[in-house]
Design an enzyme around this catalytic site. Sequence first.
Site, PDB file in Angstrom:
ATOM      1  N   THR B 141       0.828  -1.203   0.000  1.00  0.00           N
ATOM      2  CA  THR B 141       0.000   0.000   0.000  1.00  0.00           C
ATOM      3  C   THR B 141       0.858   1.246   0.000  1.00  0.00           C
ATOM      4  OG1 THR B 141      -1.513   1.403   1.248  1.00  0.00           O
ATOM      5  CG2 THR B 141      -0.310  -0.200   2.528  1.00  0.00           C
ATOM      6  N   ASP B 143      -0.076   3.917   0.997  1.00  0.00           N
ATOM      7  CA  ASP B 143      -0.425   4.688   2.197  1.00  0.00           C
ATOM      8  C   ASP B 143       0.492   4.396   3.384  1.00  0.00           C
ATOM      9  OD1 ASP B 143      -2.496   5.867   0.850  1.00  0.00           O
ATOM     10  OD2 ASP B 143      -3.953   4.357   1.451  1.00  0.00           O
ATOM     11  N   MET B 189      -1.176  12.159  -2.531  1.00  0.00           N
ATOM     12  CA  MET B 189      -2.159  11.221  -1.995  1.00  0.00           C
ATOM     13  C   MET B 189      -1.951  10.987  -0.496  1.00  0.00           C
ATOM     14  SD  MET B 189      -2.515   8.446  -5.078  1.00  0.00           S
ATOM     15  CE  MET B 189      -3.905   8.533  -6.206  1.00  0.00           C
ATOM     16  N   GLY B 190      -2.921  10.383   0.124  1.00  0.00           N
ATOM     17  CA  GLY B 190      -2.855  10.074   1.559  1.00  0.00           C
ATOM     18  C   GLY B 190      -4.030  10.691   2.278  1.00  0.00           C
ATOM     19  N   GLU B 244      -3.973  15.219   0.167  1.00  0.00           N
ATOM     20  CA  GLU B 244      -5.401  15.242  -0.194  1.00  0.00           C
ATOM     21  C   GLU B 244      -6.277  15.125   1.050  1.00  0.00           C
ATOM     22  OE1 GLU B 244      -6.656  11.820  -2.497  1.00  0.00           O
ATOM     23  OE2 GLU B 244      -5.450  10.450  -1.288  1.00  0.00           O
ATOM     24  N   LEU B 295      -0.225   9.577 -11.374  1.00  0.00           N
ATOM     25  CA  LEU B 295       1.166   9.625 -11.833  1.00  0.00           C
ATOM     26  C   LEU B 295       2.105   9.175 -10.716  1.00  0.00           C
ATOM     27  CD1 LEU B 295       1.504  12.976 -13.866  1.00  0.00           C
ATOM     28  CD2 LEU B 295       0.348  10.865 -14.497  1.00  0.00           C
ATOM     29  N   GLN B 296       1.783   9.561  -9.465  1.00  0.00           N
ATOM     30  CA  GLN B 296       2.696   9.280  -8.366  1.00  0.00           C
ATOM     31  C   GLN B 296       2.775   7.793  -8.024  1.00  0.00           C
ATOM     32  OE1 GLN B 296       1.005  11.079  -4.416  1.00  0.00           O
ATOM     33  NE2 GLN B 296      -0.437  11.586  -6.018  1.00  0.00           N
ATOM     34  N   ARG B 297       1.657   7.092  -8.074  1.00  0.00           N
ATOM     35  CA  ARG B 297       1.715   5.708  -7.622  1.00  0.00           C
ATOM     36  C   ARG B 297       2.064   4.737  -8.749  1.00  0.00           C
ATOM     37  NH1 ARG B 297      -4.704   4.188  -6.420  1.00  0.00           N
ATOM     38  NH2 ARG B 297      -5.034   3.281  -8.477  1.00  0.00           N
TER      39      ARG B 297
END
Lengths: 419, 419
Positions: B141, B143, B189-190, B244, B295-297
Site C-alpha cells: 500500500t 499509504d 495522496m494520503g 489530499e 502519476l505518483q503511484r
Amino acid sequence: MAKNAFYAQSGGVTAVINASACGVIQTARKHKDKIGNVLAGRNGIIGALVEDLIDTSAESDDDIAALRHTPAGAFGSCRYKLKSLEANQAEYERLIEIFKAHNIGYFFYNGGGDSADTCYKVSQLSEKLGYPVQAIHVPKTIDNDLPMTDNCPGFGSVAKYIATSTLEASLDVRSMSKTSTKVFVIEVMGRHAGWIAAAGALVADHGIPVITLFPEIEFDQEKFLAAVKANVDRYDYCTIVVSEGCHWPDGKFLAEQGSRDAFGHAQLGGAAPVVANIVKQALGYKFHWAVADYLQRSARHIASRSDVEQAYALGQSAVQLALAGHNSVMPTVVRKSSRPYRWEIGHVSLAEVANVEKFMPRDFITADGFSITAPCKEYLYPLIEGEDYPPFENGLPKYVTLAGKSVPKRLPEFVLKKG
Amino acid sequence: MAKNAFYAQSGGVTAVINASACGVIQTARKHKDKIGNVLAGRNGIIGALVEDLIDTSAESDDDIAALRHTPAGAFGSCRYKLKSLEANQAEYERLIEIFKAHNIGYFFYNGGGDSADTCYKVSQLSEKLGYPVQAIHVPKTIDNDLPMTDNCPGFGSVAKYIATSTLEASLDVRSMSKTSTKVFVIEVMGRHAGWIAAAGALVADHGIPVITLFPEIEFDQEKFLAAVKANVDRYDYCTIVVSEGCHWPDGKFLAEQGSRDAFGHAQLGGAAPVVANIVKQALGYKFHWAVADYLQRSARHIASRSDVEQAYALGQSAVQLALAGHNSVMPTVVRKSSRPYRWEIGHVSLAEVANVEKFMPRDFITADGFSITAPCKEYLYPLIEGEDYPPFENGLPKYVTLAGKSVPKRLPEFVLKKG
C-alpha cells in the site's frame, strides 16, 4: 583585452536550459584568449538592466559541469519582455551601457520567440549606437514553436515525461477499471500549440485507448463524449490527454469554465477537472485526473538524451558561431534522418526567426482530431530517444545550486518600467 | 498431485506490486513439486468469486521476469471488500469451492489492510469448512499504514517520486520567482496518513522553503498564511505540499471546499487549487499548482530500489513461508539499521495485522505542524534509496502486458452482490 560575454535565461525554464548554459560556459572557458569571462544575468535580462550580474568565473569546473544535469534556470529567469525600440529605447540603451561598462562583446540569450526578437533588436541597436555586440540566440522552449529548427530544447524532455507518465497512469487505470476508475484525464502544457499533447498520444502504440484534445482543434463535446464511450465500451477504460489550450468553438478555454470556489471567486486553471466532470455528468464513469504543471517541464530525472545533447550542442555552437564572427544568428537543430535519428547543428539569421510561431501541421493530427498520425510519430520518437539520468545521492537527484557571486556594479541605478 | 496456488492483487495498485507478483511466481516455479501452478485472479478477488482465473503457467519466464519492472496491476485489481462472515458467508464459501475445484492449497493475497482482513477470514473459514488453505498476505500500500512492518511496498517509490518532483518543481519556481510564480502547490495522496506528504518535506534538506500540510494536523489558515508570507519575504518563493487528506478543524477536507463548475455541479477533488487560491486571495502571490494523482503511484520509471527489492522479497518470502507450513501470516520488512539501511524479512500472524492502521507518529511532525523532524527523515531516507530503472525502447519504458490466458471454468456461475 578579451571581451567578456553576457548570458541570460529567458521565460519559462526547462529541464535542459542549464545544459545550454553548460555548453556556453564550458566552450567559452576553452577560449579565454577570445572570451575573458561569462557574466550571467541574475533573473534573466532584468539582471542586465539593473546591473545584477553573476561572475561565472567564480564557479568551479565541477559545478559548471553539473549544470548539464540540473533542471530549471540556474541563474534565474524572468518573464520580462522588452518593448519595441520606439516604445522604450531607454532599456536597449541601458543594455548597451552595461555591455560597455563590463567590456561585453558577446550577447548570448537563451529563450523562446520573444527573446529571439530582443536578441535581434540588441544586435541592430548596438551597431547603430557604435558599440557592436555579437548577439546570438540560443533556442529554448518546451512549446516547440520556434521556426527554422527541427525542434526546441526542452520539448523532447517534456514529451518523454508526458508520454511515460501517461503510459504509467494508463496501466494503473487499466488495472482498476473493473470496479473503480474508468477514465483518467491528464492535463498538459501548451496554450497555443499541441506538441506536448501529441507526445501523450504516443501511448496508443502501447495498446492504450487514448483521446487527445489539442489546442489546434475546437472542442466538440458531443463527438468527444461519443469517442470516450466507444473506448470504455470496448476496453473498459479510457485515457484522455487534454492540452491546457483546449478551447470551445467560441475560443474560450475549457480551463476558464467559470468554476467558482466557496467564496464565489473564479477558480483558476484546470482543464483536466473540467473534462473529467463533463464525462462524469454525461456518462457517469468514475474518473481520476492529474495536472502535471511544472512537474513536466522540470522533470530532469526523465530527460530525453537527444534533448540534453542538443541543448548542450546549441550552447556550445552559440559560442563557436560568435568566435567565427557571426552576429544576429541562432544555432538550429537540422534533422538528417529520423530512423536512425541523425542531426547536426546549423544556424539561421535572427531576422528569419523573430516573431514567427510554428504550429502542429494539420496532417500531424488525425482527421477526427483526437489522435496523431504516422508522420507525427516519426517526428516525435527521435526527440524522446535515450535516457540521461542525473546522479543521485541519498535517494534524490544531485542538482547543483551555483554560488552566484555578484559582479561589482559600475553604473548608477536603473529603475525598471512597470510591465 | 501438488496443490495449486491462487494469487490476487487488491485495492489501489502501485509501481511495485507486480514485483511482488514476480517474487511469488518465480519462487513457485522453482518448487513445482509442491506448487503445481499459480492461478491469478483476474481483477483481484472478483476473479476468484466469478471463477475468472488466469493461468500464469502460460506466461513465459521473460514476461514473468518483466513484472519486476512493470507498474500497476498486471492481473487487474479491484476495490471489492468482502463483507463480514456473518453478512455474506456465501462469498467466503464460494472462495473455498473455487479453491476445491481448482485444487488450490495456497492463497496469496497482495494488498493493504482490508485484504489482510479478508486473508485472515479465508484462513479461518477454510479450516472450519474442512478444506484447509494456507493463506498468506503479501503487504502492499502506498499509504504505508500497515502495522508490524517497517514500511509497505509501494510507499518508497511514491515517496521517491514525490520528493524528486517537488525538488524539481521547486527549482523551477525559484528560477521564476523574480517576476512570475512565487508559490507552487503540489497535492499528494494520503487521505488519512501523511506519509507521502512527509516525503515532499524532504526537499528542505536541499534548501527549498517548503510548507507541508498533513492530514494529521488540522488546517489553521491564519498560521499557514503567516508561514507562507515569511518564506516569500525571505526566499522570494515558497513550495507547499498538501495532502489530499488535509482538512479544516471541523473535519471537512480542503478538497471538498464546495467548488462548483459553470453548471452548478460540485467540482470533485483538488486540495491544491483550493490552497493556491487561499494564498492568492490573502497575499496576492502568483501561483502554480499540480495534482500528481495516479502519476505518483504508477511512476515505475523513478521507483526506489529498496522498494523494488522489498516488494520482490516479500512475494518470494510469502511462497517460502507457505512451503514451510505457515498459515495466516504476513511477511514483513524488519529494519536492522537506518545508516546504512539494513533490513531482513520477518513475518507476523495475520491476527495482529487485521484492522490496525499505522499513522505518522506525532514526533515525526515538527511542533508547528508544517514540517518533518530528524527521526522522520531517518525513517524516510532509506526507503527512497537507490534507483531501479526499467528498460526503455524507442524512448519509452518497456513494460509487459501479460497474455492473461483464462483457466477453463468448472463451476456454475456466481452472481456478485452489489457493493
